[in-house]
Design a protein around this motif. Structure first.
Motif, PDB file in Angstrom:
ATOM      1  N   VAL A   1      65.972  67.816  68.080  1.00  0.00           N
ATOM      2  CA  VAL A   1      65.244  68.777  67.279  1.00  0.00           C
ATOM      3  C   VAL A   1      64.663  68.097  66.047  1.00  0.00           C
ATOM      4  O   VAL A   1      65.209  67.103  65.555  1.00  0.00           O
ATOM      5  CB  VAL A   1      66.173  69.963  66.912  1.00  0.00           C
ATOM      6  N   GLY A   2      63.535  68.603  65.595  1.00  0.00           N
ATOM      7  CA  GLY A   2      62.889  68.037  64.421  1.00  0.00           C
ATOM      8  C   GLY A   2      61.535  68.674  64.222  1.00  0.00           C
ATOM      9  O   GLY A   2      61.039  69.364  65.110  1.00  0.00           O
ATOM     10  N   GLU A   3      60.945  68.411  63.062  1.00  0.00           N
ATOM     11  CA  GLU A   3      59.648  69.011  62.782  1.00  0.00           C
ATOM     12  C   GLU A   3      58.539  68.162  63.368  1.00  0.00           C
ATOM     13  O   GLU A   3      58.780  67.054  63.845  1.00  0.00           O
ATOM     14  CB  GLU A   3      59.484  69.157  61.265  1.00  0.00           C
ATOM     15  N   SER A   4      57.317  68.669  63.312  1.00  0.00           N
ATOM     16  CA  SER A   4      56.210  67.927  63.921  1.00  0.00           C
ATOM     17  C   SER A   4      56.081  66.558  63.251  1.00  0.00           C
ATOM     18  O   SER A   4      56.252  66.429  62.044  1.00  0.00           O
ATOM     19  CB  SER A   4      54.909  68.704  63.792  1.00  0.00           C
ATOM     20  N   GLY A   5      55.800  65.552  64.047  1.00  0.00           N
ATOM     21  CA  GLY A   5      55.642  64.211  63.512  1.00  0.00           C
ATOM     22  C   GLY A   5      56.932  63.453  63.317  1.00  0.00           C
ATOM     23  O   GLY A   5      56.924  62.365  62.765  1.00  0.00           O
ATOM     24  N   CYS A   6      58.071  64.018  63.761  1.00  0.00           N
ATOM     25  CA  CYS A   6      59.329  63.309  63.553  1.00  0.00           C
ATOM     26  C   CYS A   6      59.579  62.310  64.668  1.00  0.00           C
ATOM     27  O   CYS A   6      60.516  61.537  64.599  1.00  0.00           O
ATOM     28  CB  CYS A   6      60.492  64.273  63.439  1.00  0.00           C
ATOM     29  N   GLY A   7      58.740  62.331  65.702  1.00  0.00           N
ATOM     30  CA  GLY A   7      58.880  61.337  66.767  1.00  0.00           C
ATOM     31  C   GLY A   7      59.660  61.803  67.971  1.00  0.00           C
ATOM     32  O   GLY A   7      59.939  61.013  68.864  1.00  0.00           O
ATOM     33  N   LYS A   8      59.976  63.077  68.038  1.00  0.00           N
ATOM     34  CA  LYS A   8      60.829  63.520  69.141  1.00  0.00           C
ATOM     35  C   LYS A   8      60.116  63.455  70.486  1.00  0.00           C
ATOM     36  O   LYS A   8      60.695  63.023  71.483  1.00  0.00           O
ATOM     37  CB  LYS A   8      61.381  64.932  68.880  1.00  0.00           C
ATOM     38  N   THR A   9      58.820  63.841  70.505  1.00  0.00           N
ATOM     39  CA  THR A   9      58.071  63.766  71.760  1.00  0.00           C
ATOM     40  C   THR A   9      57.863  62.325  72.185  1.00  0.00           C
ATOM     41  O   THR A   9      58.029  61.969  73.355  1.00  0.00           O
ATOM     42  CB  THR A   9      56.720  64.482  71.604  1.00  0.00           C
ATOM     43  N   THR A  10      57.529  61.469  71.229  1.00  0.00           N
ATOM     44  CA  THR A  10      57.348  60.047  71.524  1.00  0.00           C
ATOM     45  C   THR A  10      58.625  59.466  72.109  1.00  0.00           C
ATOM     46  O   THR A  10      58.593  58.733  73.094  1.00  0.00           O
ATOM     47  CB  THR A  10      56.981  59.292  70.235  1.00  0.00           C
ATOM     48  N   LEU A  11      59.747  59.826  71.513  1.00  0.00           N
ATOM     49  CA  LEU A  11      61.031  59.329  72.000  1.00  0.00           C
ATOM     50  C   LEU A  11      61.254  59.774  73.443  1.00  0.00           C
ATOM     51  O   LEU A  11      61.601  58.968  74.305  1.00  0.00           O
ATOM     52  CB  LEU A  11      62.155  59.838  71.095  1.00  0.00           C
ATOM     53  N   GLY A  12      61.000  61.069  73.703  1.00  0.00           N
ATOM     54  CA  GLY A  12      61.186  61.604  75.051  1.00  0.00           C
ATOM     55  C   GLY A  12      60.327  60.866  76.065  1.00  0.00           C
ATOM     56  O   GLY A  12      60.787  60.507  77.148  1.00  0.00           O
ATOM     57  N   ARG A  13      59.070  60.595  75.685  1.00  0.00           N
ATOM     58  CA  ARG A  13      58.173  59.915  76.617  1.00  0.00           C
ATOM     59  C   ARG A  13      58.547  58.455  76.805  1.00  0.00           C
ATOM     60  O   ARG A  13      58.400  57.909  77.897  1.00  0.00           O
ATOM     61  CB  ARG A  13      56.737  60.021  76.136  1.00  0.00           C
ATOM     62  N   ALA A  14      59.003  57.830  75.726  1.00  0.00           N
ATOM     63  CA  ALA A  14      59.379  56.423  75.834  1.00  0.00           C
ATOM     64  C   ALA A  14      60.600  56.271  76.744  1.00  0.00           C
ATOM     65  O   ALA A  14      60.696  55.320  77.506  1.00  0.00           O
ATOM     66  CB  ALA A  14      59.664  55.847  74.455  1.00  0.00           C
ATOM     67  N   ILE A  15      61.512  57.230  76.668  1.00  0.00           N
ATOM     68  CA  ILE A  15      62.736  57.133  77.462  1.00  0.00           C
ATOM     69  C   ILE A  15      62.420  57.126  78.945  1.00  0.00           C
ATOM     70  O   ILE A  15      63.009  56.374  79.717  1.00  0.00           O
ATOM     71  CB  ILE A  15      63.700  58.285  77.101  1.00  0.00           C
ATOM     72  N   ILE A  16      61.449  57.945  79.368  1.00  0.00           N
ATOM     73  CA  ILE A  16      61.127  57.900  80.794  1.00  0.00           C
ATOM     74  C   ILE A  16      59.948  56.969  81.075  1.00  0.00           C
ATOM     75  O   ILE A  16      59.287  57.068  82.100  1.00  0.00           O
ATOM     76  CB  ILE A  16      60.889  59.298  81.384  1.00  0.00           C
ATOM     77  N   ARG A  17      59.710  56.072  80.117  1.00  0.00           N
ATOM     78  CA  ARG A  17      58.757  54.980  80.302  1.00  0.00           C
ATOM     79  C   ARG A  17      57.321  55.447  80.511  1.00  0.00           C
ATOM     80  O   ARG A  17      56.547  54.839  81.247  1.00  0.00           O
ATOM     81  CB  ARG A  17      59.177  54.075  81.478  1.00  0.00           C
ATOM     82  N   LEU A  18      56.946  56.543  79.867  1.00  0.00           N
ATOM     83  CA  LEU A  18      55.530  56.897  79.845  1.00  0.00           C
ATOM     84  C   LEU A  18      54.859  56.202  78.667  1.00  0.00           C
ATOM     85  O   LEU A  18      53.646  56.137  78.577  1.00  0.00           O
ATOM     86  CB  LEU A  18      55.345  58.412  79.737  1.00  0.00           C
ATOM     87  N   LEU A  19      55.666  55.720  77.731  1.00  0.00           N
ATOM     88  CA  LEU A  19      55.173  54.925  76.619  1.00  0.00           C
ATOM     89  C   LEU A  19      55.985  53.646  76.588  1.00  0.00           C
ATOM     90  O   LEU A  19      57.145  53.633  76.972  1.00  0.00           O
ATOM     91  CB  LEU A  19      55.369  55.670  75.293  1.00  0.00           C
ATOM     92  N   GLU A  20      55.365  52.573  76.133  1.00  0.00           N
ATOM     93  CA  GLU A  20      56.078  51.303  76.088  1.00  0.00           C
ATOM     94  C   GLU A  20      56.867  51.194  74.785  1.00  0.00           C
ATOM     95  O   GLU A  20      56.300  51.302  73.703  1.00  0.00           O
ATOM     96  CB  GLU A  20      55.092  50.139  76.187  1.00  0.00           C
TER      97      GLU A  20
END
Lengths: 328, 332, 363, 321
Positions: free
Chosen positions: A46-65
């Motif tokens: 959980v976190g506010e917009s821009g805290c990186g939670k979506t980026t983290l989620g995508r990186a974990i399943i390797r949609l982001l490097e």
């Protein structure tokens, strides 16, 4: 059993600037996050917009490097997995997206969308088995199997989200990253999708990493919750204890900011001043210190480590004493 | 038969805003789709009302209609009246309407970023409002004063900023400052915090609460979040599929909702620190414009629906003093 | 589960309505677009059957009838007929001759031609019953050639050049743009700089520079190919840039991310998700770009660096109207201009309707 | 902002070098040269020819010649036109000025007419004004410039109101300065009108759709909610925003404008760069062709630069970045 372990993960995006478009700065979207997900459990992020939670989620399943760190899935380091190996591994971790309108290809029927998942990993022996599986999946998410030949635009937002869930389920994953799966839905439909996710977990036993900004929803669905601020985890622990007894000043403010329906429970509200700083130049020391109501001078100099402050409950704050027993 | 506030509240008697039997259609592909159907309520000076409902229930359209801001076409007013200070806005000349807009009724919207003109400095946009309604005080000092009022740090510097240079929360504060510049008697806030983060949302709610106390204006707040209702509203209007389904004082309604929809809606949201393991979901989907069910519009999703619910539209009745419900079976 | 009761779609159409069907339904409501489509259909069919519809061959010279005015049509006993003309004076002028009119016949035998490029044939759609009477529906040019017939033969060049050109440049644009957008990196950088280079030279200057690489007079078939090649070479750059931009934004769309998360291969993602999503743009762009090729040929032929005599093309025929004294005296020389205008107008009508139909994608 | 301008200016250098290189390469592939015709002439010996060619560096490989050319071009010296027997720079700049004059006059006319019409059509959406504007736009978009120019010539010839081609009358040297100016303007009117007419339609349609889009924006509702008059809402709030995408379009439309000018110059005998290009192509004077193409490109990129600067000036979101 440890299903997913993330160690010191960083995702930085370069920004090109100036006369010759050189990389001068980075957006530090995720800046050193470690977390674990056990098989079959739900961890809320959980976190506010821009805290990186979506980026983290995508990186974990390797949609982001990832820029730095390690992702270990089921004992295997998948941080640098490439090509065919990665594609085969993808069967085990899936994602449900936020936007029910953008996450389904408008040119494909529901059957084709779910069928694509089955085809990629060759999960059906014959055409009829494939068709059967599609119908079964649709039933499983509470949709009429006869609707397999319809197109996404013929469904409502909640139904589209169910289609997205069916697509993820088609490959029988062991972990699903749910990226704000209900925030775009009407209030009266949110509960349906949350209940569905819980029912499916009970039946199929996969783990969820549930990313959302709505604290109440995250608390409701997760066993453990991690609170993120500016690319870092500031607090983590069992969801009930984290909500009842938040230790990090940010978590306390976040919880107190949630509007309460019950007029009787007038709690003291902590109003944070100012906005979330830019992740391009995060504040020195504790990223929260410029807005923190209890910050001391040390907070602006030293980054507080994430320490176990009560059993199973971790906090990154200088002012919260660590547990007596030293942690490894 | 327009619902009135509790008799024991001590608002001045003349209603600032009266909405009587408002009916509004949207024209789409040659079809007239009823978006607002027989909506009536009134708002006394100094009072604060919350319009609660999900997407497409007609709450925003109703609110925008107060200053006739719904573009027509595609909208078409079919029936009813909206009286501001006793005068029907549908019979006003463009000139009168311009004086009502901003002069009596001010608006803030959901997306502050889209609601501010990107090519003008924020100071100038506020100044424009002042020039229109309080030309005598249209000065830089007054703009700075307004920015201070809404809690913007370093206001002297901020007036030279363009909207995109400010954060969402700051943009919403600018919107509020602009709305207040004309000293309106009624502020209409259309989902003012939906696009903002929780901590910023708390700031804005606190600001609105504080401003209401200090300035004493009326507030018409549109939201889908019952949490905000308790903080800001004296009375609540719950809407579903273009109709009012329940209307009551906010404390009463939050403590004891009577309409099945209101109850279901409140129960379907998880509560922070709540114990329940499972949410009570409302089955089905929010009906789309043009495909509202016959009879009671909630009946296909209602856990207590009976056969007669699908036949005729139930009336909005006052079941307790000041508590109106559109359901004949509210007691069960 | 509690809420597995029927979750039916909002609308219950009789059959699923895919994006193409919705597109078609929206397009069908646009009257101008449909009018454009019908005009184009007529033009292209006539062009295909030019030899049959034209009373004469494009290079049939009648030196005696230079600048013959358009033959007036009339009715004789309820049947179509034409007037006969008398020539007098120098420079020649013509007047309607007294006496009987000449009947118009259908399915007449005349000069032989090859229908559709392979069928030897000598039947014409219509002709004068008296082969001595000229049938110049749109008048004759300086050499006494029938402008109407030349217009039809010319349409084979002018109309086909657009279709071939657009196919060539769009395929190139999609290939390069899609590649650059999806692969990115240095190949993207180089390709895009090349596009910018081409796009920063004003079109006709580049056309002429490219044209000069080839000898001034070459055979008409080669010339046709040269024109198509030059026009496509210039045009691919802009479509490649647009396709690249679309690919870049589509790559971040959630349904593409979902396909990646499922483990779909790159090639399949491009083929199944990204390229089909650009189709509506491609169709609109194609329709609106055809006039560019038609006009490109017109300008080149008009400036004597395109199709050459005795071949017929609309631009080359307009070249005869260069002399304003001629145009004043023999205004029918401008007929090819009218044909170009009608064609381009039809394409614009259709393209505009297609764009509107594609835009309203949000349902 | 200054970085932005500096970057755009720096970007021009490789671009112009690239364009000249490309054109030069194309020209060197052209079969034959200016002296090819002289080969048929028995009075000129092959030795003389070789000498002449060597003098014009035509005996060297193309990249060497390009090196010479570039070194000179950097000093704005485009060499000597063998075919025209005069310094190329003189010729080029004279023609460049004519093309510039024609294009700028057409821009002023086209934008001056199209923008008010576009606004009018948008404000009266679906009314008769809108419909007739849209009809005019369709006709304007579809009529080929060649035809339009021919019709204009015919009009000039039949009415005698306008001169047929050229930039000035043949007896201009007999006129006073004021008369020369009027005479030039008189020659300019018709080509400008033809060129502007074909540009007008696109701009008008774009203006209309931009304004309609902007009128749907939320800040327009805010402006109305403030109590502004509808006039202020449209002309102050909406129009300022609707102009921005149009400035982007300005850059794009320049390319088609220059192509249009090319046609008009050639059909209506206006001695500009386009006509020069055609003349030099037939006379096999490749240096002039290269210089013309480079100059036309420079005109286009400078126009684009101006459009970008205007946009940055008009849109604070770009300006402040």
């Amino acid at each position: 059993m440890k299903l997913l372990e993330v160690r010191d993960l960083k995702v930085h995006f370069p920004i090109r600037q100036g006369l010759f478009s050189l990389v001068r700065q980075h957006v530090k979207a995720v800046d050193g996050v470690s977390l674990q997900v056990e098989a079959g459990e739900t961890v809320g992020l959980v976190g506010e917009s821009g805290c990186g939670k979506t980026t983290l989620g995508r990186a974990i399943i390797r949609l982001l490097e990832p820029t730095h760190g390690h992702i270990v899935f089921d004992g295997q380091d998948i941080t640098h997995l490439e090509g065919e190996e990665l594609r085969r591994k993808r069967r085990q971790f899936q994602m449900i997206f936020q936007d029910p309108y953008g996450s389904l290809n408008p040119r494909m029927t529901v059957g084709e969308i779910i069928g694509e998942a089955i085809d990629i990993h060759r999960l059906a022996a014959s055409a009829s088995a494939r068709q059967e599986r599609i119908e079964q999946l649709l039933k499983q998410v509470g949709l009429d199997p006869a609707h397999a030949m319809r197109y996404p635009h013929e469904f409502s937002g909640g139904q589209r989200q169910r289609i997205g869930i069916a697509r993820a389920l088609a490959v029988e994953p062991r972990l699903i990253v749910c990226d704000e799966p209900v925030s775009a839905l009407d209030v009266s439909v949110q509960a349906q999708v949350i209940n569905l996710l819980q029912d499916l977990q009970r039946q199929l036993g996969m783990a969820y990493l549930f990313v959302a900004h709505d604290l109440a929803v995250v608390e409701h669905i997760s066993q453990r919750v991690l609170v993120m601020y500016l690319g870092r985890v500031v607090e983590g622990g069992p969801s009930k204890s984290l909500i009842r007894d938040p230790q990090h000043p940010y978590t306390q403010a976040l919880i107190s900011a949630v509007p309460e329906v019950d007029p009787a429970s007038k709690k003291r509200r902590i109003i944070l001043t100012g906005d979330v700083p830019s992740p391009i130049q995060p504040p020195s020391g504790c990223p929260f210190h410029p807005r923190c109501p209890v910050a001391v001078s040390r907070c602006s100099q030293e980054v507080p480590p994430l320490r176990e402050t009560s059993p199973g409950h971790w906090t990154a704050c200088h002012l919260v004493p660590a547990l007596e027993t030293p942690q490894s | 038969m327009s619902p009135t506030p509790d008799s024991n509240t001590n608002f001045s008697s003349a209603p600032l805003l009266e909405v009587c039997g408002l009916q509004l259609d949207f024209l789409k592909d040659g079809q007239a789709l009823r978006a607002v159907d027989d909506v009536s309520f009134e708002l006394k000076a100094g009072e604060s009302i919350c319009l609660v409902g999900e997407s497409g229930c007609g709450k925003s359209v109703t609110a925008l209609s107060v200053a006739r801001l719904v573009p027509s076409p595609p909208a078409r007013y079919v029936g009813g009246q909206i009286r501001v200070n006793g005068k029907n806005v549908f019979e006003m000349s463009p000139k009168e309407l311009q004086q009502i807009r901003g002069g009596v009724v001010s608006y803030i919207f959901q997306e502050p970023g889209a609601s501010l003109n990107p090519v003008f400095r924020v100071g100038d946009q506020i100044l424009e409002s002042l020039k229109l309604h309080r030309p005598a005080s249209a000065t830089r000092e007054e703009v700075v004063q307004l920015l201070k009022l809404v809690g913007i740090p370093a206001p002297e510097a901020r007036i030279h900023d363009y909207p995109h240079q400010l954060s969402g929360g700051m943009q919403q504060r600018i919107m509020i400052a602009m709305a207040l510049a004309s000293h309106p008697r009624l502020l209409i806030a259309d989902e003012p915090t939906t696009a903002l983060d929780v901590t910023i949302q708390a700031q804005i709610i606190e600001l609105l609460k504080d401003l209401r106390q200090r300035i004493g204006m009326s507030l018409l707040l549109i939201t889908h979040n019952f949490g905000i209702v308790g903080d800001l509203a004296d009375r609540v209007v719950v809407m579903y599929a273009g109709q009012i389904v329940e209307l009551a004082a906010s404390a009463t309604l939050l403590a004891r909702p009577l309409h099945p929809y209101t109850r279901a809606l409140m129960n379907s949201v998880p509560k922070l620190g709540g114990e329940s393991d499972r949410l009570t979901a409302i089955p089905g989907n929010v009906p789309n414009l043009g495909s509202f069910p016959k009879g009671c519009r909630f009946h296909p999703r209602c856990p207590k629906a009976r056969a007669e619910c699908s036949e005729s539209v139930p009336e909005l009745r006052e079941v307790e003093p000041g508590h109106w419900v559109r359901c004949p079976f509210w007691m069960s | 589960m509690t809420e597995t009761q029927p979750n039916t779609p909002e609308r219950q159409p009789s059959a699923p309505r895919g994006p193409w069907r919705l597109f078609w339904e929206r397009l069908r409501r646009k009257k101008l677009a449909m009018a454009g489509a019908w005009i184009l259909l007529a033009l292209y069919s006539v062009s295909l059957l030019a030899g049959f519809v034209a009373p004469y061959k494009y290079d049939r010279i009648d030196k005696e009838r230079s600048f013959h005015p358009p033959t007036r049509l009339t009715l004789q006993g309820g049947l179509p007929a034409v007037y006969r003309y008398e020539k007098f004076g120098e420079p020649a002028s013509y007047a309607i001759a007294e006496g009987p009119k000449v009947r118009l016949r259908f399915w007449v035998q005349g000069e032989s031609y090859t229908l559709l490029g392979f069928l030897p044939c000598s039947t014409h759609l219509f002709g004068a019953s008296d082969s001595q009477t000229p049938l110049f529906l749109l008048g004759a040019d300086q050499f006494g050639r029938d402008i109407f017939s030349r217009l039809l033969y010319g349409s084979q060049i002018s109309l086909s050049i657009g279709l071939i050109g657009i196919t060539l440049s769009l395929s190139l644009g999609m290939l390069i743009g899609g590649f650059a957008g999806y692969v990115g990196g240095s190949s993207d950088f180089v390709l895009m700089r090349l596009c910018e280079l081409i796009m920063s030279i004003p079109g006709l200057y580049l056309i002429m520079a490219l044209r000069s690489v080839f000898p001034a007079s070459i055979s008409s078939t080669t010339m046709y190919l040269v024109i198509v090649a030059i026009l496509s070479f210039i045009r691919w750059a802009s479509s490649a840039r647009v396709i690249r931009g679309m690919t870049l934004s589509l790559r971040e769309r959630q349904f593409v991310l979902a396909a990646r998360a499922l483990g779909q291969s790159r090639l399949q993602i491009v083929l199944k998700h990204i390229l089909p999503s650009t189709f509506s743009y491609v169709i609109v762009a194609a329709t609106l770009s055809v006039p560019y090729y038609i006009l490109g040929e017109v300008v080149m032929s008009y400036l004597n660096v395109g199709i050459q005599e005795p071949e017929a093309s609309w631009g080359l025929m307009l070249n005869a109207a260069q002399n304003h004294q001629y145009v004043q005296d023999y205004p029918w020389l401008l007929a090819p201009g009218g044909a170009i205008f009608l064609t381009v107008l039809a394409f614009n009508f259709l393209g505009d309707g297609l764009r509107d139909a594609a835009d309203a994608k949000s349902s | 902002m200054w970085t932005f301008i500096a970057r755009r200016l720096l970007y021009l250098i490789p671009l112009l070098i690239g364009v000249s290189l490309l054109t030069f390469l194309l020209m060197s592939l052209t079969p034959g040269d200016y002296f090819s015709e002289l080969e048929q002439n028995p009075q000129i010996s092959p030795a003389t020819l070789a000498q002449l060619r060597a003098k014009a560096h035509l005996d060297k490989p193309w990249y060497v010649r390009y090196g010479y050319w570039l070194a000179n071009a950097a000093r704005l010296d485009f060499g000597y036109s063998i075919a025209n027997k005069r310094p190329a720079s003189e010729l080029i700049f004279e023609r460049l000025w004519n093309t510039c004059l024609l294009s700028m006059a057409a821009i002023v006319l086209a934008w001056g007419v199209a923008i008010p019409l576009g606004i009018w059509a948008a404000v009266k959406k679906d009314g008769w004004a809108d419909r007739s504007c849209s009809l005019i736009a369709f006709v304007g978009l579809s009529i080929p410039e060649v035809l339009l120019a021919l019709l204009a010539l015919m009009f000039a010839a039949s009415t005698g109101w306008f001169p047929i081609g050229g930039t000035q009358s043949s007896d201009y040297f007999l006129m006073t300065q004021g008369q020369v100016l009027i005479d030039r303007l008189h020659h300019l009117i018709l080509p400008t009108a033809v060129l502007a007419a074909s540009e007008l339609a696109g701009i008008m349609r774009q203006m209309r759709s931009n304004l309609l889009d902007t009128l749907r924006a939320e800040f327009v509702t805010t402006a109305r909610a403030k109590g502004l008059r509808e006039g202020s809402v449209i002309y102050r709030h909406a129009l300022r925003n609707a102009i921005n995408p149009l400035l982007t379009m300005f850059g794009y439309s320049l390319a088609s404008l220059l192509s249009g000018a090319f046609i008009v110059e050639n059909v209506m005998a206006w001695p500009g760069l386009g006509r020069l290009t055609m003349e030099s192509l037939t006379k096999k004077d490749p240096e002039i062709v290269v210089a013309s193409v480079v100059m036309a490109t420079a005109l286009l990129v400078v126009g684009n630069l101006i459009a970008d600067l205007l946009l940055a000036w008009s849109d604070p979101r770009i300006r402040v970045k």
